[in-house]
Design a protein around this motif. Structure first.
Motif, mmCIF file in Angstrom:
data_model
loop_
_atom_site.group_PDB
_atom_site.id
_atom_site.type_symbol
_atom_site.label_atom_id
_atom_site.label_comp_id
_atom_site.label_asym_id
_atom_site.label_seq_id
_atom_site.Cartn_x
_atom_site.Cartn_y
_atom_site.Cartn_z
ATOM 1 N N GLY A 118 26.543 35.357 42.139
ATOM 2 C CA GLY A 118 26.638 34.077 42.670
ATOM 3 C C GLY A 118 26.530 32.864 41.953
ATOM 4 O O GLY A 118 26.593 31.791 42.331
ATOM 5 N N LEU A 119 26.448 32.870 40.500
ATOM 6 C CA LEU A 119 26.404 31.749 39.521
ATOM 7 C C LEU A 119 27.903 31.075 39.725
ATOM 8 O O LEU A 119 28.937 31.551 39.505
ATOM 9 N N LEU A 120 27.784 29.531 40.099
ATOM 10 C CA LEU A 120 29.120 28.864 40.344
ATOM 11 C C LEU A 120 30.078 29.443 41.471
ATOM 12 O O LEU A 120 31.346 29.396 41.071
ATOM 13 N N ALA A 121 29.516 29.996 42.306
ATOM 14 C CA ALA A 121 30.360 30.794 43.178
ATOM 15 C C ALA A 121 31.228 29.942 43.995
ATOM 16 O O ALA A 121 32.425 30.366 44.232
ATOM 17 N N GLY A 122 30.712 28.655 44.201
ATOM 18 C CA GLY A 122 31.656 27.783 44.762
ATOM 19 C C GLY A 122 32.866 27.218 44.085
ATOM 20 O O GLY A 122 34.091 27.376 44.624
ATOM 21 N N GLU A 123 32.822 27.234 42.669
ATOM 22 C CA GLU A 123 34.101 26.985 41.777
ATOM 23 C C GLU A 123 34.721 28.063 41.621
ATOM 24 O O GLU A 123 36.165 27.794 41.662
ATOM 25 N N ALA A 124 34.187 29.337 41.597
ATOM 26 C CA ALA A 124 35.089 30.515 41.691
ATOM 27 C C ALA A 124 35.774 30.607 42.792
ATOM 28 O O ALA A 124 36.890 31.196 42.711
ATOM 29 N N THR A 125 35.258 30.426 43.917
ATOM 30 C CA THR A 125 35.976 30.570 45.309
ATOM 31 C C THR A 125 37.159 29.782 45.276
ATOM 32 O O THR A 125 38.040 29.739 45.931
ATOM 33 N N HIS A 126 36.970 28.274 44.733
ATOM 34 C CA HIS A 126 38.109 27.268 44.819
ATOM 35 C C HIS A 126 39.231 27.853 43.840
ATOM 36 O O HIS A 126 40.331 27.624 44.321
ATOM 37 N N LEU A 127 38.876 28.451 42.799
ATOM 38 C CA LEU A 127 39.809 28.862 42.009
ATOM 39 C C LEU A 127 40.764 30.040 42.641
ATOM 40 O O LEU A 127 41.790 30.143 42.526
ATOM 41 N N LEU A 128 40.029 31.172 43.244
ATOM 42 C CA LEU A 128 40.631 32.147 43.874
ATOM 43 C C LEU A 128 41.033 31.821 45.286
ATOM 44 O O LEU A 128 41.035 32.989 46.018
ATOM 45 N N ASP A 129 41.043 30.689 45.849
ATOM 46 C CA ASP A 129 40.999 30.450 47.404
ATOM 47 C C ASP A 129 42.245 30.967 47.860
ATOM 48 O O ASP A 129 42.163 31.990 49.019
ATOM 49 N N SER A 130 43.521 31.177 47.237
ATOM 50 C CA SER A 130 44.689 31.604 47.981
ATOM 51 C C SER A 130 44.509 32.847 47.947
ATOM 52 O O SER A 130 44.927 33.693 48.867
ATOM 53 N N TRP A 131 43.987 33.579 46.898
ATOM 54 C CA TRP A 131 44.152 35.185 46.646
ATOM 55 C C TRP A 131 42.967 35.714 47.302
ATOM 56 O O TRP A 131 43.231 36.801 48.269
ATOM 57 N N LEU A 132 41.908 35.000 47.583
ATOM 58 C CA LEU A 132 40.891 35.430 48.757
ATOM 59 C C LEU A 132 41.314 35.495 50.067
ATOM 60 O O LEU A 132 41.228 36.225 50.984
ATOM 61 N N THR A 133 42.299 34.382 50.506
ATOM 62 C CA THR A 133 42.672 34.547 51.871
ATOM 63 C C THR A 133 43.700 35.483 52.015
ATOM 64 O O THR A 133 43.719 36.118 52.951
ATOM 65 N N VAL A 134 44.366 35.867 51.004
ATOM 66 C CA VAL A 134 45.398 37.073 51.060
ATOM 67 C C VAL A 134 44.715 38.296 51.402
ATOM 68 O O VAL A 134 44.902 38.995 52.258
ATOM 69 N N GLN A 135 43.363 38.419 50.630
ATOM 70 C CA GLN A 135 42.720 39.542 50.916
ATOM 71 C C GLN A 135 41.997 39.704 52.233
ATOM 72 O O GLN A 135 42.102 40.778 53.113
ATOM 73 N N ARG A 136 41.786 38.460 52.885
ATOM 74 C CA ARG A 136 40.983 38.524 54.288
ATOM 75 C C ARG A 136 42.090 38.677 55.191
ATOM 76 O O ARG A 136 41.943 39.505 55.998
ATOM 77 N N LEU A 137 43.229 38.091 55.056
ATOM 78 C CA LEU A 137 44.245 38.233 56.240
ATOM 79 C C LEU A 137 45.141 39.735 55.875
ATOM 80 O O LEU A 137 45.854 40.122 56.907
ATOM 81 N N GLY A 138 45.459 39.970 54.690
ATOM 82 C CA GLY A 138 46.066 41.321 54.269
ATOM 83 C C GLY A 138 47.730 40.767 54.350
ATOM 84 O O GLY A 138 48.444 41.703 54.461
ATOM 85 N N ARG A 139 47.698 39.795 54.336
ATOM 86 C CA ARG A 139 49.121 38.912 54.184
ATOM 87 C C ARG A 139 49.144 37.509 53.449
ATOM 88 O O ARG A 139 47.681 37.132 53.407
ATOM 89 N N PRO A 140 50.158 36.734 53.092
ATOM 90 C CA PRO A 140 50.027 35.442 52.687
ATOM 91 C C PRO A 140 49.828 34.514 53.706
ATOM 92 O O PRO A 140 49.745 34.856 55.037
#
Length: 348
Positions: A118-140
């Motif tokens: 959880g250290l700097l989780a917000g900044e890391a989430t921002h960095l990987l926002d698009s990739w994380l979205t793809v993981q959640r949706l299973g598509r772009p």
């Protein structure tokens, strides 16, 4: 951790996440840094470990932007590599969302490694926002854009549509194109309007980042079409199966898709339940006629209306931009679970 986030940017943005790792000695000195360089290359932790002599990482702390993977694909599990190297503590920002690759934190704890998440989780989430979205949706992630008159028309009765909106709105579209990985249009739009499908500034010069041009439809795109002069090669699909198109684009590393191929294509994506964001540019002009900005989206009765949540309404010169996202519907197409931080192809 901020240093790990910085070195993560050295890696390519695509199928796999941008991940950075920093190895610290017990007294806090930086021993090594690493990042993921793309498919089939060592993950960030292993890349950092490879820069040290055997035994030099014993007792060290590994600071990583994403939870070390617990999966064997083209590369081995990073959790095991850290354990074998004798790392005493692991600090990571966000958990791995994958069904197969997650669990590295638990594996490390089971081996006696001190783990902090959880250290700097917000900044890391921002960095990987698009990739994380793809993981959640299973598509772009799919954004559908259209420009319309105040009475919902995309063009005048004779088909002319340039320009419904003003220069401020058009500049905003180009800025958003440059944020996408792919821009999608139908053959009807390409043959009628001859769009370049590029992202340009006010002078007409190409912006630094260009989306991959994609055309859907079986009709041939002429050799002299403007899109053929795009700096990236044209991809063309029949468009019969939009989910399959998105799956193929995902395999090519596309994370964000920008659809602006006219009413037919926009309606098809809406009808298929494959829209995550709507950008509606509304001009204060009345056109009348039957050139609607959307066609059939599968709504037979008001009870079936596709409701949207409005995120914002912005004024762009004389025009308005409405940004909205569809509310989840029980009948929406099922979504494949994300595969996480494993190699996306040929790993099983």
């Amino acid at each position: 951790m901020r240093r790990a986030l910085t070195v993560a940017l050295n890696g390519p943005r695509g199928i796999n996440p941008q991940v950075g790792a920093v190895l610290l000695s017990p007294d806090g000195r930086v021993l090594a840094e690493g990042w993921h360089r793309g498919a089939s290359t060592p993950h960030a932790e292993v890349d950092a470990l490879s820069r040290l002599a055997q035994g030099q990482a014993r007792g060290a702390t590994a600071v990583v932007t994403l939870e070390p993977c617990n999966h064997t694909g083209r590369t081995g599990p990073c959790a095991e590599a850290l354990i074998e190297a004798g790392v005493a503590r692991v600090v990571y920002a966000i958990p791995d969302p994958g069904d197969h690759s997650s669990g590295g934190g638990d594996r490390l704890r089971a081996a006696g490694v001190d783990v902090e998440a959880g250290l700097l989780a917000g900044e890391a989430t921002h960095l990987l926002d698009s990739w994380l979205t793809v993981q959640r949706l299973g598509r772009p992630h799919v954004t559908v854009k259209w420009a319309q008159s105040l009475d919902g028309r995309a063009a005048a009765s004779d088909g002319s549509s340039q320009w419904i909106t003003g220069p401020e709105a058009r500049a905003d579209v180009h800025r958003r194109r440059a944020l996408a990985d792919a821009i999608v249009a139908g053959t009807g739009t390409v043959l009628a309007d001859d769009p370049a499908l590029t992202a340009r500034d006010a002078s007409g010069s190409l912006l630094e980042h260009q989306p991959q041009p994609v055309v859907l439809g079986v009709r041939r795109v002429p050799d002299d079409a403007a899109v053929r002069r795009h700096p990236l090669p044209l991809l063309q699909y029949s468009g019969d199966d939009l989910a399959a198109v998105l799956a193929d684009l995902r395999g090519r590393g596309v994370q964000r898709v920008f659809v602006e191929g006219g009413p037919t294509l926009a309606s098809a994506f809406v009808r298929a339940g494959l829209v995550d964001e709507v950008l509606a540019y509304v001009a204060p002009v009345l056109l009348g006629g039957d050139r609607l900005s959307l066609g059939d989206v599968g709504v037979a009765t008001i009870g079936d209306a596709r409701r949207l949540d409005v995120a914002s309404v912005e004024r762009l010169g004389d025009d308005l931009l409405v940004i909205a996202s569809p509310r989840p519907a029980p009948r929406a197409a099922p979504v494949t679970a994300g595969r996480g931080r494993q190699e996306e192809e040929g790993d099983d």
